[in-house]
Write a protein that holds these residues in place. Structure first.
Motif, short mmCIF file in Angstrom:
data_model
loop_
_atom_site.label_atom_id
_atom_site.label_comp_id
_atom_site.label_asym_id
_atom_site.label_seq_id
_atom_site.Cartn_x
_atom_site.Cartn_y
_atom_site.Cartn_z
N ILE A 236 0.60 -1.15 -0.01
CA ILE A 236 -0.10 0.56 -0.27
C ILE A 236 0.84 1.52 0.44
N LEU A 238 3.96 1.25 -1.00
CA LEU A 238 4.36 1.46 -2.17
C LEU A 238 3.57 2.01 -3.26
N LEU A 239 2.91 1.65 -3.47
CA LEU A 239 1.27 2.59 -4.39
C LEU A 239 0.41 3.72 -4.03
N ARG A 240 0.73 4.41 -2.60
CA ARG A 240 1.06 5.85 -2.46
C ARG A 240 2.05 6.53 -2.98
N GLU A 242 5.39 5.56 -4.44
CA GLU A 242 6.70 5.28 -5.69
C GLU A 242 5.35 5.34 -7.00
N ALA A 243 4.52 3.98 -6.85
CA ALA A 243 3.54 4.59 -8.39
C ALA A 243 2.44 5.42 -7.88
N LYS A 244 2.24 6.25 -6.73
CA LYS A 244 0.87 7.01 -6.88
C LYS A 244 -0.02 6.76 -7.42
N VAL A 245 -0.50 5.91 -7.12
CA VAL A 245 -2.34 5.33 -7.55
C VAL A 245 -3.19 5.67 -6.49
N VAL B 286 -0.95 0.68 -13.02
CA VAL B 286 -0.91 -0.62 -12.04
C VAL B 286 -1.27 -1.73 -11.95
N TYR B 304 3.22 -5.22 -9.79
CA TYR B 304 3.86 -5.12 -8.24
C TYR B 304 3.15 -7.20 -7.98
#
Lengths: 246, 325
Positions: A236, A238-240, A242-245, B286, B304
């Protein structure tokens, strides 16, 4: 009642997609072609309705060159009565729609069915174009189709729900799940398909309105970043961050 | 000459996909050195329509005919065609939605226009050549298509264009009548049935999607998917075997013969990743895959991944989202 079912000849769903060296055309080498899976719903439902009425005909139409005939025969083996092949390379949706509308006009069909889109071009255009060319209603995409006399009741998918629509023949509908369970040809069907009529006609009309300049493959993925199951919560973050989604 | 944008409205508001379409249309207008007008279909308040100025729209037309609140192909086609003639629109932009596909194809015949659906980028205009990029082969390829007609219709794929938000800009809102008659409403729906959406997020419009496969072992475990979806404000979805087994309704089925989605985030839980499923999701920005089988083909398409038991991993993810606040 006369049904016209439009089928597309498309690469098998598991095909690895490649193009000719100039990237202008799909590379057919070694590829198995099948009836477009969406069109199988249209074909099977037309056959079911004809059987329920105890009369009528199901005609299959394909716009394609001679190499599409094995799949036209397959449609006959599934239960269509006869077939028409418009002898032309399908260049774009408008060209295909013109061919279908021309055949439909001459044959005075009551119901014109096809899949919601083809799995190769994914245009979802032909049904509406045929309806407009013939000046008759189009119901797309339909999940259910029942007939009572000359009136059809359809369930049409909308975002977040469905609508019940009633139309009188003639009309066009595009079909999708869960309309019916597509049929597989049996041995008797395969044998009888060989003798069913397959008419070849030449194309008409003014031609295409779009032209493919080039095909490309989507950019390759970087590869998966694995997170250990015991620290799943890290995902979670990383998604916020790094991936910024999220 | 102008650009006409078709905006779909629901419950008084402009749909998210139509904000993207409006932004696309105003950028096309800028490219062509003209302005973008919108024609609204469905029901929206005048205040919400005026806000389309934030997406670069200068004027919004709407027809107050009450029967336009539901989608009627005949009436919508006539209304948009009349607006296109009124504005002398050279380019018409709409969403690649069920409505957009149904109306766009009829309009292209009526207006003798070239039509491209599933478009994912702004056009390239080079002299008289107008080229758009669209998805093809179920997301496994892209095609650059030249629209050769004088008039062009473009259906924009959802989530492929970022909506503009230029705060403070307002569009003028004007009533417009296409003089619709009873005959134009011949294919009006008799009944509209809205389905229950988990957390109120519509799958085709969703920005985030949490999806479950056979690895969830049964419908009784779907609360784990729903909890994560709720925490993330995401829509829920499923694979084909799950909808075939009636664990979940058909309208949640994502894949080649189901719904195609392109959210910013797609989380696949207990889905092995058959090529037909991938075809419905591979244009997601993603992709996260959770599966206990490290050999599941879906990991090859993922950004991921977690190799682990969904029953153990999902509650941890939901908890972590809640902790973000």
């Amino acid at each position: 009642m006369k049904f016209l079912v439009c089928i597309s000849n498309v690469p098998d769903t598991t095909t690895k997609i490649t193009f000719t060296p100039d990237n202008k055309e799909f590379n057919k080498a070694g590829v198995q072609f099948v009836i477009n899976p969406w069109d199988e719903y249209a074909l099977t439902r037309a056959i079911e309705l004809k059987e329920a009425q105890g009369s009528g005909t199901v005609t299959v139409i394909n716009v394609g060159e001679a190499d599409t005939e094995p799949n036209i025969r397959k449609a006959l083996a599934i239960g269509a009565d006869d077939a028409i092949r418009v002898n032309a390379k399908p260049t774009d949706a408008f060209f295909v729609a013109e061919q279908i509308a021309n055949v439909a006009k001459e044959g005075a069909y009551d119901v014109i069915l096809m899949g919601r889109e083809s799995i190769d071009y994914n245009g979802s255009q032909v049904h509406g174009m045929v309806g407009e060319l013939l000046g008759i209603p189009t119901v797309a995409p339909a999940m259910k189709l029942d007939m009572s006399g000359n009136t059809a009741t359809l369930e049409r998918e909308i975002e977040g729900g469905k609508e019940i629509v009633e139309v009188n023949t003639p009309f066009v509908a595009s079909c999708q799940q869960p309309m019916c369970e597509p049929r597989i040809p049996n041995m008797r069907g395969i044998m009888t398909a060989r003798t069913k009529p397959l008419k070849v006609v030449e194309p008409v009309g003014s031609g295409a309105r779009t032209e493919v300049a080039e095909y490309a493959l989507p950019p390759k993925k970087q590869g998966v970043k694995l997170i250990p199951a015991e620290s799943a919560g890290e995902l979670i973050k990383l998604l916020r961050n790094e991936a910024k989604v999220i | 000459m102008s650009v006409l944008v078709v905006v779909e409205c629901d419950n008084g508001e402009v749909k998210k996909s139509s904000l993207e379409v409006a932004s696309y249309g105003s950028q096309v207008a800028q490219l062509l050195g003209t302005t973008a007008t919108a024609i609204a279909v469905g029901v929206a308040t005048e205040a919400n329509l005026a806000q389309l100025g934030e997406q670069g729209i200068s004027k919004v037309l709407y027809d107050a005919e009450p029967r336009l609140k539901d989608f009627v192909n005949g009436a919508y086609t006539k209304l948009i065609a009349a607006a296109a003639e009124n504005e002398q629109a050279q380019v018409i932009v709409l969403a690649n939605s069920n409505i957009g596909a149904a109306v766009g194809s009829r309009l292209s015949v009526r207006l003798k226009a070239s039509l491209a659906t599933n478009v994912v980028e702004l056009p390239k205009v080079d002299g008289g050549k107008f080229t758009v990029r669209r998805g093809a082969y179920s997301g496994k390829a892209l095609a650059d298509v030249i629209l050769t007609g004088d008039r062009k219709i473009i259906a924009v794929k959802k989530n492929s264009i970022e909506a503009l938000h230029n705060a403070g800009q307002a569009a003028t809102v004007e009533q417009f009548s296409a003089q619709l008659t009873d005959a134009d409403f011949a294919d009006a729906p008799k009944q509209v049935v809205m389905q229950e959406q988990a957390g109120g997020v519509l799958l085709p419009e969703a920005d985030k999607v949490v999806s479950g496969g056979r690895g969830m072992k049964g419908p009784e475990h779907w609360n784990l998917i729903e909890d994560l979806a709720k925490a993330l404000h995401a829509a829920t979805a499923c694979s084909k075997p799950v909808s075939d087994a009636d664990w979940r309704p058909h309208h949640e089925h994502v894949g080649q013969t189901g719904i195609t989605v392109s959210p910013n985030l797609y989380i696949a839980c207990g889905i092995s990743g058959a090529i037909q499923h991938l075809a419905g999701v591979n244009s997601s920005k993603v992709i996260v895959v959770i599966n206990k089988d490290p050999e599941a083909p879906f990991f090859k398409a993922a950004d991921y991944g977690i190799v682990g038991d969904v029953f153990d991993v999902l509650p941890k993810l939901t908890q972590a989202v809640k902790e973000l606040g």
